[in-house]
Enzyme design. Structure first.
Site, PDB file in Angstrom:
ATOM      1  CG  HIS A  17      -1.825   5.295  -0.672  1.00 26.80           C
ATOM      2  ND1 HIS A  17      -2.566   5.749   0.382  1.00 26.80           N
ATOM      3  CD2 HIS A  17      -2.661   4.525  -1.411  1.00 26.80           C
ATOM      4  CE1 HIS A  17      -3.805   5.276   0.294  1.00 26.80           C
ATOM      5  NE2 HIS A  17      -3.876   4.516  -0.777  1.00 26.80           N
TER       6      HIS A  17
ATOM      7  NE  ARG B   4      -4.300   1.679   1.678  1.00 23.23           N
ATOM      8  CZ  ARG B   4      -4.847   2.644   2.422  1.00 23.23           C
ATOM      9  NH1 ARG B   4      -4.384   2.897   3.629  1.00 23.23           N
ATOM     10  NH2 ARG B   4      -5.867   3.342   1.956  1.00 23.23           N
TER      11      ARG B   4
ATOM     12  CD1 TRP C 172     -11.673  -6.488  -0.345  1.00 27.05           C
ATOM     13  CD2 TRP C 172      -9.803  -6.093   0.812  1.00 27.05           C
ATOM     14  NE1 TRP C 172     -11.506  -5.125  -0.264  1.00 27.05           N
ATOM     15  CE2 TRP C 172     -10.365  -4.856   0.443  1.00 27.05           C
ATOM     16  CE3 TRP C 172      -8.607  -6.089   1.552  1.00 27.05           C
ATOM     17  CZ2 TRP C 172      -9.788  -3.632   0.775  1.00 27.05           C
ATOM     18  CZ3 TRP C 172      -8.031  -4.865   1.883  1.00 27.05           C
ATOM     19  CH2 TRP C 172      -8.621  -3.663   1.507  1.00 27.05           C
TER      20      TRP C 172
HETATM   21 ZN1  ZEM Z   1      -6.355  -0.247  -1.463  1.00 25.61          ZN
HETATM   22  N1  ZEM Z   1      -7.336   0.190   0.265  1.00 25.61           N
HETATM   23  N2  ZEM Z   1      -7.655   0.934  -2.492  1.00 25.61           N
HETATM   24  N3  ZEM Z   1      -5.310  -0.570  -3.153  1.00 25.61           N
HETATM   25  N4  ZEM Z   1      -5.052  -1.346  -0.425  1.00 25.61           N
HETATM   26  C1  ZEM Z   1      -7.031  -0.314   1.507  1.00 25.61           C
HETATM   27  C2  ZEM Z   1      -6.053  -1.247   1.812  1.00 25.61           C
HETATM   28  C3  ZEM Z   1      -5.145  -1.729   0.899  1.00 25.61           C
HETATM   29  C4  ZEM Z   1      -8.756   1.605  -1.992  1.00 25.61           C
HETATM   30  C5  ZEM Z   1      -9.050   1.797  -0.630  1.00 25.61           C
HETATM   31  O1  ZEM Z   1      -9.948   2.724  -0.258  1.00 25.61           O
HETATM   32  C6  ZEM Z   1      -8.405   1.038   0.403  1.00 25.61           C
HETATM   33  C7  ZEM Z   1      -5.596  -0.099  -4.412  1.00 25.61           C
HETATM   34  C8  ZEM Z   1      -6.761   0.555  -4.760  1.00 25.61           C
HETATM   35  C9  ZEM Z   1      -7.687   1.029  -3.847  1.00 25.61           C
HETATM   36  C10 ZEM Z   1      -3.971  -2.010  -0.954  1.00 25.61           C
HETATM   37  C11 ZEM Z   1      -3.466  -1.893  -2.235  1.00 25.61           C
HETATM   38  C12 ZEM Z   1      -4.093  -1.211  -3.243  1.00 25.61           C
HETATM   39  C13 ZEM Z   1      -7.923   0.218   2.467  1.00 25.61           C
HETATM   40  C14 ZEM Z   1      -7.872  -0.066   3.959  1.00 25.61           C
HETATM   41  C15 ZEM Z   1      -8.786   1.053   1.794  1.00 25.61           C
HETATM   42  C16 ZEM Z   1      -9.929   1.839   2.439  1.00 25.61           C
HETATM   43  C17 ZEM Z   1      -6.876   0.899   4.617  1.00 25.61           C
HETATM   44  C18 ZEM Z   1      -6.774   0.671   6.113  1.00 25.61           C
HETATM   45  O2  ZEM Z   1      -7.795   0.858   6.796  1.00 25.61           O
HETATM   46  O3  ZEM Z   1      -5.688   0.293   6.573  1.00 25.61           O
HETATM   47  C19 ZEM Z   1      -9.530   2.132  -3.092  1.00 25.61           C
HETATM   48  C20 ZEM Z   1     -10.805   2.929  -2.986  1.00 25.61           C
HETATM   49  C21 ZEM Z   1      -8.875   1.763  -4.240  1.00 25.61           C
HETATM   50  C22 ZEM Z   1      -9.252   1.996  -5.658  1.00 25.61           C
HETATM   51  C23 ZEM Z   1     -10.466   2.108  -6.100  1.00 25.61           C
HETATM   52  C24 ZEM Z   1      -4.529  -0.408  -5.316  1.00 25.61           C
HETATM   53  C25 ZEM Z   1      -4.495   0.014  -6.780  1.00 25.61           C
HETATM   54  C26 ZEM Z   1      -3.581  -1.087  -4.589  1.00 25.61           C
HETATM   55  C27 ZEM Z   1      -2.251  -1.629  -5.004  1.00 25.61           C
HETATM   56  C28 ZEM Z   1      -1.953  -1.926  -6.265  1.00 25.61           C
HETATM   57  C29 ZEM Z   1      -3.400  -2.875   0.059  1.00 25.61           C
HETATM   58  C30 ZEM Z   1      -2.235  -3.842  -0.130  1.00 25.61           C
HETATM   59  C31 ZEM Z   1      -4.141  -2.698   1.217  1.00 25.61           C
HETATM   60  C32 ZEM Z   1      -3.980  -3.383   2.575  1.00 25.61           C
HETATM   61  C33 ZEM Z   1      -3.132  -2.532   3.476  1.00 25.61           C
HETATM   62  C34 ZEM Z   1      -2.912  -3.114   4.848  1.00 25.61           C
HETATM   63  O4  ZEM Z   1      -2.459  -2.355   5.702  1.00 25.61           O
HETATM   64  O5  ZEM Z   1      -3.179  -4.290   5.082  1.00 25.61           O
END
Ligand code: ZEM
Length: 286
Positions: free
Chosen positions: A38, A34, A178
Protein backbone atom coordinates in the site's frame (compact mmCIF):
# COMPACT_ATOMS: atom_id res chain seq x y z
CA UNK A 1 21.84 1.98 17.44
CA UNK A 2 23.48 0.33 14.47
CA UNK A 3 25.93 1.85 12.06
CA UNK A 4 24.25 3.94 9.37
CA UNK A 5 23.68 1.77 6.30
CA UNK A 6 23.83 -1.57 8.10
CA UNK A 7 20.76 -3.00 6.35
CA UNK A 8 21.73 -6.53 7.37
CA UNK A 9 21.19 -5.52 11.00
CA UNK A 10 17.80 -4.04 10.12
CA UNK A 11 16.79 -7.18 8.23
CA UNK A 12 17.70 -9.27 11.24
CA UNK A 13 15.56 -7.20 13.58
CA UNK A 14 12.60 -7.25 11.20
CA UNK A 15 12.88 -11.05 10.97
CA UNK A 16 13.02 -11.25 14.76
CA UNK A 17 9.75 -9.39 15.27
CA UNK A 18 7.68 -11.45 12.84
CA UNK A 19 6.66 -13.97 15.45
CA UNK A 20 3.72 -12.41 17.32
CA UNK A 21 1.82 -15.17 19.15
CA UNK A 22 -1.00 -12.85 20.21
CA UNK A 23 -1.58 -11.33 16.78
CA UNK A 24 -3.79 -12.85 14.03
CA UNK A 25 -2.25 -16.15 12.88
CA UNK A 26 0.82 -15.60 15.03
CA UNK A 27 2.81 -13.52 12.60
CA UNK A 28 3.26 -9.85 11.73
CA UNK A 29 4.46 -10.96 8.29
CA UNK A 30 1.27 -10.63 6.23
CA UNK A 31 0.36 -7.16 7.44
CA UNK A 32 3.96 -6.00 6.80
CA UNK A 33 3.67 -7.25 3.21
CA UNK A 34 0.46 -5.28 2.87
CA UNK A 35 2.15 -2.16 4.27
CA UNK A 36 4.91 -2.39 1.65
CA UNK A 37 2.29 -2.84 -1.08
CA UNK A 38 0.00 0.00 0.00
CA UNK A 39 2.88 2.40 0.51
CA UNK A 40 3.97 1.73 -3.09
CA UNK A 41 0.64 1.05 -4.79
CA UNK A 42 -0.54 4.67 -4.92
CA UNK A 43 1.83 5.32 -7.80
CA UNK A 44 0.58 6.95 -11.00
CA UNK A 45 2.89 6.50 -13.93
CA UNK A 46 1.54 9.39 -16.02
CA UNK A 47 1.86 12.11 -13.40
CA UNK A 48 4.76 10.50 -11.49
CA UNK A 49 2.91 10.95 -8.18
CA UNK A 50 2.39 8.57 -5.26
CA UNK A 51 4.64 5.61 -4.48
CA UNK A 52 6.71 4.72 -1.44
CA UNK A 53 8.95 7.82 -1.41
CA UNK A 54 7.87 10.12 1.40
CA UNK A 55 6.23 7.47 3.61
CA UNK A 56 3.04 9.49 3.38
CA UNK A 57 1.03 7.01 5.41
CA UNK A 58 2.43 8.67 8.54
CA UNK A 59 0.00 11.51 7.86
CA UNK A 60 -3.76 11.59 7.95
CA UNK A 61 -4.42 12.19 4.24
CA UNK A 62 -2.89 8.87 3.27
CA UNK A 63 -2.77 7.02 6.62
CA UNK A 64 -6.47 7.71 7.23
CA UNK A 65 -7.57 6.48 3.80
CA UNK A 66 -10.11 3.71 4.58
CA UNK A 67 -8.14 1.51 2.16
CA UNK A 68 -5.27 1.64 4.67
CA UNK A 69 -7.35 0.62 7.70
CA UNK A 70 -5.36 -1.77 9.91
CA UNK A 71 -1.95 -0.85 8.58
CA UNK A 72 -1.22 1.08 11.77
CA UNK A 73 -0.57 -2.39 13.28
CA UNK A 74 2.23 -2.89 10.77
CA UNK A 75 3.69 0.54 11.43
CA UNK A 76 3.57 0.00 15.19
CA UNK A 77 5.35 -3.39 14.85
CA UNK A 78 8.17 -1.60 13.05
CA UNK A 79 8.63 1.23 15.57
CA UNK A 80 11.08 -0.81 17.65
CA UNK A 81 13.22 -1.37 14.56
CA UNK A 82 13.10 2.32 13.68
CA UNK A 83 14.06 3.22 17.26
CA UNK A 84 17.09 0.97 17.10
CA UNK A 85 18.17 2.00 13.59
CA UNK A 86 17.03 5.60 13.49
CA UNK A 87 19.12 6.34 10.38
CA UNK A 88 16.82 4.28 8.15
CA UNK A 89 13.95 6.14 6.51
CA UNK A 90 10.41 4.93 7.09
CA UNK A 91 9.99 4.61 3.32
CA UNK A 92 12.94 2.20 3.18
CA UNK A 93 11.92 0.39 6.38
CA UNK A 94 8.35 -0.29 5.24
CA UNK A 95 9.37 -1.64 1.84
CA UNK A 96 12.26 -3.67 3.26
CA UNK A 97 9.96 -5.16 5.93
CA UNK A 98 7.69 -6.56 3.19
CA UNK A 99 10.67 -8.07 1.40
CA UNK A 100 12.06 -9.64 4.58
CA UNK A 101 8.63 -10.93 5.61
CA UNK A 102 8.06 -12.73 2.28
CA UNK A 103 11.45 -14.41 2.53
CA UNK A 104 10.98 -15.40 6.19
CA UNK A 105 7.58 -16.91 5.39
CA UNK A 106 9.33 -19.31 2.94
CA UNK A 107 8.83 -17.07 -0.08
CA UNK A 108 11.37 -15.99 -2.67
CA UNK A 109 14.30 -13.67 -2.18
CA UNK A 110 13.28 -10.25 -3.51
CA UNK A 111 15.87 -7.73 -4.66
CA UNK A 112 15.61 -4.51 -2.67
CA UNK A 113 17.54 -1.27 -2.88
CA UNK A 114 17.77 1.47 -0.27
CA UNK A 115 17.54 5.21 -0.82
CA UNK A 116 13.90 6.28 -0.37
CA UNK A 117 13.37 9.57 1.37
CA UNK A 118 10.95 10.54 4.13
CA UNK A 119 10.75 14.04 2.79
CA UNK A 120 7.18 14.71 1.72
CA UNK A 121 7.02 16.51 -1.57
CA UNK A 122 3.53 18.02 -1.64
CA UNK A 123 3.47 17.98 -5.43
CA UNK A 124 3.85 14.17 -5.36
CA UNK A 125 1.10 13.40 -2.82
CA UNK A 126 -1.42 10.88 -4.11
CA UNK A 127 -5.14 11.58 -3.71
CA UNK A 128 -7.17 8.94 -1.89
CA UNK A 129 -8.83 6.25 -3.96
CA UNK A 130 -5.77 4.95 -5.80
CA UNK A 131 -5.76 1.50 -4.16
CA UNK A 132 -7.96 -1.32 -5.46
CA UNK A 133 -11.43 -2.12 -4.18
CA UNK A 134 -11.98 -5.83 -3.58
CA UNK A 135 -15.68 -5.60 -4.37
CA UNK A 136 -15.03 -4.86 -8.04
CA UNK A 137 -14.04 -6.75 -11.18
CA UNK A 138 -11.44 -7.13 -13.91
CA UNK A 139 -11.89 -3.66 -15.47
CA UNK A 140 -11.24 -2.01 -12.12
CA UNK A 141 -8.15 -4.14 -11.44
CA UNK A 142 -6.74 -3.20 -14.85
CA UNK A 143 -7.53 0.48 -14.35
CA UNK A 144 -5.66 0.50 -11.01
CA UNK A 145 -2.63 -1.61 -11.99
CA UNK A 146 -2.15 -0.26 -15.53
CA UNK A 147 -1.90 3.18 -13.88
CA UNK A 148 1.13 1.86 -11.98
CA UNK A 149 2.58 0.40 -15.18
CA UNK A 150 1.88 -3.32 -14.64
CA UNK A 151 0.84 -5.90 -17.28
CA UNK A 152 -1.89 -8.55 -16.94
CA UNK A 153 0.72 -11.17 -16.07
CA UNK A 154 2.26 -8.93 -13.43
CA UNK A 155 -1.18 -8.26 -11.93
CA UNK A 156 -1.80 -11.99 -11.50
CA UNK A 157 1.68 -12.61 -10.06
CA UNK A 158 1.25 -9.80 -7.53
CA UNK A 159 -2.19 -11.07 -6.55
CA UNK A 160 -0.50 -14.25 -5.36
CA UNK A 161 0.33 -12.30 -2.19
CA UNK A 162 -3.18 -13.23 -1.07
CA UNK A 163 -1.64 -16.54 -0.11
CA UNK A 164 -0.72 -14.53 2.98
CA UNK A 165 -2.82 -13.12 5.77
CA UNK A 166 -6.49 -12.50 6.07
CA UNK A 167 -9.37 -10.08 5.76
CA UNK A 168 -10.64 -8.42 8.92
CA UNK A 169 -14.28 -7.34 9.25
CA UNK A 170 -13.23 -4.23 11.16
CA UNK A 171 -10.69 -3.17 8.52
CA UNK A 172 -12.00 -3.92 5.02
CA UNK A 173 -15.37 -5.44 5.88
CA UNK A 174 -14.36 -8.73 4.22
CA UNK A 175 -13.74 -11.73 6.46
CA UNK A 176 -11.35 -14.68 6.53
CA UNK A 177 -8.19 -16.09 4.98
CA UNK A 178 -7.57 -17.29 1.43
CA UNK A 179 -5.62 -20.41 2.45
CA UNK A 180 -5.34 -22.69 5.47
CA UNK A 181 -1.77 -21.76 6.31
CA UNK A 182 -1.73 -18.00 5.75
CA UNK A 183 1.73 -17.37 7.18
CA UNK A 184 3.56 -19.53 4.67
CA UNK A 185 4.18 -18.18 1.18
CA UNK A 186 3.25 -20.61 -1.63
CA UNK A 187 1.04 -20.91 -4.72
CA UNK A 188 -1.86 -22.46 -2.79
CA UNK A 189 -4.02 -19.37 -3.43
CA UNK A 190 -3.97 -20.11 -7.17
CA UNK A 191 -4.47 -23.83 -6.68
CA UNK A 192 -7.50 -23.34 -4.43
CA UNK A 193 -8.94 -20.71 -6.73
CA UNK A 194 -8.99 -23.27 -9.56
CA UNK A 195 -9.84 -26.43 -7.65
CA UNK A 196 -12.58 -25.41 -5.23
CA UNK A 197 -16.14 -24.31 -5.87
CA UNK A 198 -16.63 -20.78 -4.62
CA UNK A 199 -20.06 -19.77 -3.40
CA UNK A 200 -21.24 -16.25 -2.99
CA UNK A 201 -21.89 -15.20 0.61
CA UNK A 202 -23.30 -11.94 1.89
CA UNK A 203 -21.88 -11.18 5.32
CA UNK A 204 -23.92 -9.64 8.14
CA UNK A 205 -22.42 -6.25 7.29
CA UNK A 206 -23.77 -6.55 3.74
CA UNK A 207 -20.35 -7.21 2.19
CA UNK A 208 -20.31 -9.78 -0.62
CA UNK A 209 -17.47 -12.30 -0.90
CA UNK A 210 -16.96 -15.90 -2.00
CA UNK A 211 -16.39 -18.87 0.33
CA UNK A 212 -15.52 -22.52 0.35
CA UNK A 213 -15.55 -24.93 3.25
CA UNK A 214 -13.40 -28.07 3.35
CA UNK A 215 -14.50 -30.72 5.87
CA UNK A 216 -11.04 -31.08 7.34
CA UNK A 217 -10.23 -27.36 7.40
CA UNK A 218 -10.18 -25.16 10.47
CA UNK A 219 -12.23 -22.40 8.92
CA UNK A 220 -14.12 -21.43 5.82
CA UNK A 221 -11.79 -20.02 3.17
CA UNK A 222 -12.57 -16.93 1.14
CA UNK A 223 -11.96 -15.10 -2.12
CA UNK A 224 -12.67 -11.47 -2.93
CA UNK A 225 -14.71 -10.63 -6.03
CA UNK A 226 -11.45 -9.21 -7.47
CA UNK A 227 -9.65 -12.53 -6.80
CA UNK A 228 -12.23 -14.51 -8.75
CA UNK A 229 -12.16 -11.93 -11.54
CA UNK A 230 -8.71 -13.38 -12.31
CA UNK A 231 -10.45 -16.67 -13.15
CA UNK A 232 -13.24 -15.33 -15.30
CA UNK A 233 -11.07 -12.97 -17.34
CA UNK A 234 -9.61 -14.67 -20.44
CA UNK A 235 -6.35 -12.73 -20.28
CA UNK A 236 -5.74 -13.19 -16.54
CA UNK A 237 -6.77 -16.84 -16.31
CA UNK A 238 -3.84 -18.48 -18.17
CA UNK A 239 -1.47 -16.91 -15.64
CA UNK A 240 -3.54 -18.26 -12.74
CA UNK A 241 -3.25 -21.72 -14.30
CA UNK A 242 0.47 -21.37 -14.90
CA UNK A 243 1.18 -20.24 -11.32
CA UNK A 244 -1.06 -22.95 -9.87
CA UNK A 245 0.97 -25.58 -11.73
CA UNK A 246 4.44 -24.10 -11.44
CA UNK A 247 5.44 -22.85 -8.02
CA UNK A 248 9.01 -22.06 -9.08
CA UNK A 249 7.76 -19.87 -11.90
CA UNK A 250 5.34 -18.09 -9.54
CA UNK A 251 8.13 -17.45 -7.03
CA UNK A 252 10.45 -16.07 -9.73
CA UNK A 253 7.76 -13.83 -11.24
CA UNK A 254 6.49 -12.66 -7.87
CA UNK A 255 10.01 -11.72 -6.75
CA UNK A 256 10.59 -9.68 -9.89
CA UNK A 257 7.25 -7.89 -9.81
CA UNK A 258 7.32 -7.14 -6.06
CA UNK A 259 10.79 -5.62 -6.56
CA UNK A 260 9.28 -3.47 -9.33
CA UNK A 261 6.37 -2.49 -7.06
CA UNK A 262 8.57 -1.12 -4.29
CA UNK A 263 10.66 0.83 -6.83
CA UNK A 264 7.69 2.73 -8.31
CA UNK A 265 8.52 6.43 -8.41
CA UNK A 266 12.12 5.95 -7.31
CA UNK A 267 14.57 7.27 -9.90
CA UNK A 268 18.10 5.95 -9.83
CA UNK A 269 21.26 6.56 -11.81
CA UNK A 270 23.27 3.71 -13.33
CA UNK A 271 24.97 3.02 -9.98
CA UNK A 272 21.66 2.72 -8.16
CA UNK A 273 21.92 6.08 -6.43
CA UNK A 274 18.49 7.66 -5.95
CA UNK A 275 18.08 10.90 -7.89
CA UNK A 276 14.78 12.14 -6.54
CA UNK A 277 15.58 11.98 -2.83
CA UNK A 278 17.74 15.07 -2.70
CA UNK A 279 15.55 16.88 -0.22
CA UNK A 280 16.65 14.82 2.77
CA UNK A 281 17.70 17.91 4.67
CA UNK A 282 14.15 19.17 4.39
CA UNK A 283 13.42 16.69 7.14
CA UNK A 284 9.93 15.78 8.15
CA UNK A 285 6.79 17.39 7.03
CA UNK A 286 4.16 18.04 9.63
ZN1 ZEM B 1 -4.50 -7.36 -0.83
N1 ZEM B 1 -6.16 -7.20 0.34
N2 ZEM B 1 -5.54 -6.62 -2.41
N3 ZEM B 1 -2.83 -7.40 -1.94
N4 ZEM B 1 -3.48 -8.03 0.76
C1 ZEM B 1 -6.26 -7.57 1.66
C2 ZEM B 1 -5.28 -8.18 2.42
C3 ZEM B 1 -3.99 -8.40 1.99
C4 ZEM B 1 -6.88 -6.29 -2.45
C5 ZEM B 1 -7.73 -6.17 -1.33
O1 ZEM B 1 -8.91 -5.53 -1.45
C6 ZEM B 1 -7.38 -6.69 -0.05
C7 ZEM B 1 -2.70 -7.06 -3.27
C8 ZEM B 1 -3.76 -6.77 -4.11
C9 ZEM B 1 -5.06 -6.57 -3.68
C10 ZEM B 1 -2.15 -8.36 0.76
C11 ZEM B 1 -1.23 -8.13 -0.24
C12 ZEM B 1 -1.55 -7.67 -1.49
C13 ZEM B 1 -7.56 -7.30 2.14
C14 ZEM B 1 -8.03 -7.53 3.56
C15 ZEM B 1 -8.27 -6.76 1.09
C16 ZEM B 1 -9.73 -6.33 1.15
C17 ZEM B 1 -7.66 -6.31 4.41
C18 ZEM B 1 -8.11 -6.47 5.86
O2 ZEM B 1 -9.33 -6.58 6.08
O3 ZEM B 1 -7.23 -6.52 6.73
C19 ZEM B 1 -7.27 -6.03 -3.82
C20 ZEM B 1 -8.64 -5.63 -4.30
C21 ZEM B 1 -6.14 -6.21 -4.58
C22 ZEM B 1 -5.97 -6.12 -6.05
C23 ZEM B 1 -6.89 -6.37 -6.93
C24 ZEM B 1 -1.32 -7.06 -3.66
C25 ZEM B 1 -0.82 -6.67 -5.04
C26 ZEM B 1 -0.60 -7.43 -2.55
C27 ZEM B 1 0.87 -7.57 -2.36
C28 ZEM B 1 1.71 -7.79 -3.37
C29 ZEM B 1 -1.82 -9.01 2.02
C30 ZEM B 1 -0.47 -9.60 2.41
C31 ZEM B 1 -2.98 -9.03 2.78
C32 ZEM B 1 -3.20 -9.62 4.18
C33 ZEM B 1 -3.03 -8.54 5.21
C34 ZEM B 1 -3.23 -9.01 6.63
O4 ZEM B 1 -3.36 -8.14 7.49
O5 ZEM B 1 -3.25 -10.21 6.90
Amino acid sequence: MSKSGDYAAVRKDIAALLKQPEYDDGSAGPVLVRLAWHSSGTYDHDTDTGGSNGAGMRYETEGGDPANAGLQHARVFLESVKAKHSWITYADLWTLAGVVAVKEMDGPEIKWKAGRTDYVDDSKLPPRGRLPDGAQGADHIRFIFYRMGFSDQEIVALSGAHNLGRCHSDRSGFHGAWVNNPTRFSNTYFRLMLSRSWKEKVLDNGVRQFVHYDEDAEEELMMLPTDLALLSDPSFRPWVELYANDKERFFADFARVFAKLVELGIERDATGKVLNADNMLGGYHS
